[in-house]
Design a protein around this motif. Sequence first.
Motif, PDB file in Angstrom:
ATOM      1  N   LYS A  56       0.836  -1.207   0.000  1.00 37.20           N
ATOM      2  CA  LYS A  56       0.000   0.000   0.000  1.00 37.20           C
ATOM      3  C   LYS A  56       0.869   1.253   0.000  1.00 37.20           C
ATOM      4  O   LYS A  56       0.580   2.234  -0.687  1.00 37.20           O
ATOM      5  CB  LYS A  56      -0.921  -0.015   1.220  1.00 37.20           C
ATOM      6  CG  LYS A  56      -1.987  -1.102   1.154  1.00 37.20           C
ATOM      7  CD  LYS A  56      -2.867  -1.061   2.399  1.00 37.20           C
ATOM      8  CE  LYS A  56      -3.947  -2.134   2.315  1.00 37.20           C
ATOM      9  NZ  LYS A  56      -4.796  -2.127   3.539  1.00 37.20           N
ATOM     10  N   GLU A  92       2.398   1.602  -3.479  1.00 34.94           N
ATOM     11  CA  GLU A  92       1.374   2.043  -4.426  1.00 34.94           C
ATOM     12  C   GLU A  92       1.056   3.536  -4.232  1.00 34.94           C
ATOM     13  O   GLU A  92       0.833   4.275  -5.194  1.00 34.94           O
ATOM     14  CB  GLU A  92       0.111   1.195  -4.268  1.00 34.94           C
ATOM     15  CG  GLU A  92       0.276  -0.233  -4.799  1.00 34.94           C
ATOM     16  CD  GLU A  92      -0.984  -1.051  -4.580  1.00 34.94           C
ATOM     17  OE1 GLU A  92      -1.866  -0.595  -3.796  1.00 34.94           O
ATOM     18  OE2 GLU A  92      -1.098  -2.137  -5.172  1.00 34.94           O
ATOM     19  N   SER A  93       1.042   3.991  -2.957  1.00 34.94           N
ATOM     20  CA  SER A  93       0.773   5.409  -2.689  1.00 34.94           C
ATOM     21  C   SER A  93       1.889   6.288  -3.236  1.00 34.94           C
ATOM     22  O   SER A  93       1.641   7.319  -3.888  1.00 34.94           O
ATOM     23  CB  SER A  93       0.622   5.619  -1.173  1.00 34.94           C
ATOM     24  OG  SER A  93       0.451   6.988  -0.892  1.00 34.94           O
ATOM     25  N   GLU A  94       3.158   5.848  -3.030  1.00 30.02           N
ATOM     26  CA  GLU A  94       4.275   6.627  -3.561  1.00 30.02           C
ATOM     27  C   GLU A  94       4.269   6.632  -5.085  1.00 30.02           C
ATOM     28  O   GLU A  94       4.546   7.648  -5.731  1.00 30.02           O
ATOM     29  CB  GLU A  94       5.586   6.035  -3.035  1.00 30.02           C
ATOM     30  CG  GLU A  94       5.788   6.216  -1.527  1.00 30.02           C
ATOM     31  CD  GLU A  94       7.073   5.580  -1.062  1.00 30.02           C
ATOM     32  OE1 GLU A  94       7.738   4.909  -1.903  1.00 30.02           O
ATOM     33  OE2 GLU A  94       7.414   5.722   0.136  1.00 30.02           O
ATOM     34  N   THR A 121       1.771   9.026  -6.341  1.00 34.63           N
ATOM     35  CA  THR A 121       2.239  10.415  -6.195  1.00 34.63           C
ATOM     36  C   THR A 121       3.220  10.798  -7.296  1.00 34.63           C
ATOM     37  O   THR A 121       3.129  11.878  -7.914  1.00 34.63           O
ATOM     38  CB  THR A 121       2.892  10.596  -4.821  1.00 34.63           C
ATOM     39  OG1 THR A 121       1.941  10.258  -3.796  1.00 34.63           O
ATOM     40  CG2 THR A 121       3.344  12.028  -4.616  1.00 34.63           C
TER      41      THR A 121
END
Length: 436
Positions: free
Chosen positions: A150, A153-155, A158
């Motif tokens: 997670k 995936e968030s980085e 971004t």
Amino acid sequence: MRTRLAIRLHAILERYFPERRLFLRSDTDTRFIRLKPETQFIAFTGSALVIAWSIIATAILLMDSIGAGNFREQARRDQQTYMARLNSLSQERDARANDALAAQARFNSALEQISVMQSELLGSEIRRRELETGMEVVQATLRDVMSDKKVVESEFATLQAALDNGGTLPGQSGADSETVDLLANALERTAQERDRVVADAQQALIAADAMATELRSMEEKNDAIFRQLEEAMTISVTPLDKMFKAAGMNPDNILDKVRAGYSGQGGPLMPLSFSTKGGELTEDSKRANRILNQMDRLNLYRIAAAKAPFAAPLKDSYRFTSGFGYRWGRLHAGADFAGPHGTPIYSTADGVVVHAGWQSGYGKLVKIQHEFGIETRYAHMSKIRVQKGQRVSRGDRIGDMGNTGRSTGTHLHYEVRVGGKAVNPMIYLKAAKDVF
């Protein structure tokens, strides 16, 4: 009145026994003897009585002689019937002895199988615990991987948004080419890391499924082992319960005494405890503990059975000639077994010899003190092979069969006394016939 009666009686006797004179003549003299009717009657009556007595006595002797022949024949037939019955009982006893030996062999085999199955059960339980621990580690790793996934995936999202907004990172100038290259490399590494995390997660799921399958297989195997052990315990312990009860001994009290005085190897088994957190045991652990309790009971039974006189004092062929009970108003305090002179005699249980010598009536006698207040006696021996104070085990030879003391033939007089009181020895032998 008396004179008239005497005259009348004399007249009656004179009618049948007239007066006679018996002359006795010599060379110089002649004399006579006067035989009155009364004298002749007395002589006749006496002679008649003697002859009648002789006839009756002869008849009685003839009848006794004839009857004695019939009695001898009947006694011979009874002896043949008795001997046939003794032979039949001897054969039945030999068959029982063979059955007892076979039962003991099966009992020992069952104990060996139980020991092997116990080892398998403990190994299986440890393996199952290891699998459960491995499952917890895999699940924790999987949770960490999913959490990392997670974050990556968030980085990635971004960085992708930064590129989509003009190829610049937040806070960076759009003309900085080095920054763009760095961003591209970072995106590539992020994508590889994401793929690796996904692959690791898939591998973890596959490993978890494999462990779950192996765990189910192990539980099924454990259940089968548990069932076999429970059946084996039931088959082994139930006859021993019945044996002690048939002998008039309370099994729980006997086992408590054995447990309290136990000081050897292979004693009471410790319960299972796999928990390191102090939590409640699982159902399998409780089930295993119940089996271990039964195995502990079986082990204590084995010790107690060796200390009580359940074994036979003779192993060779013999005839059971007299039982326990009253005979002619006197108590016959044991059981008699007849056999050849010198037949080996064995101790029927573990114990200590408290007497080994001559005792009036018993002849050469051995007394053995056992546990639970039991004493056994072996009388009329021809030879004693133990000494006072010697410790013996069940099956040890203690003497030879003989005919010493107050005995009418070669035999063993065997007694069992509980608390000093004689009890029927056959109670113990019959109680153990289906176990040993």
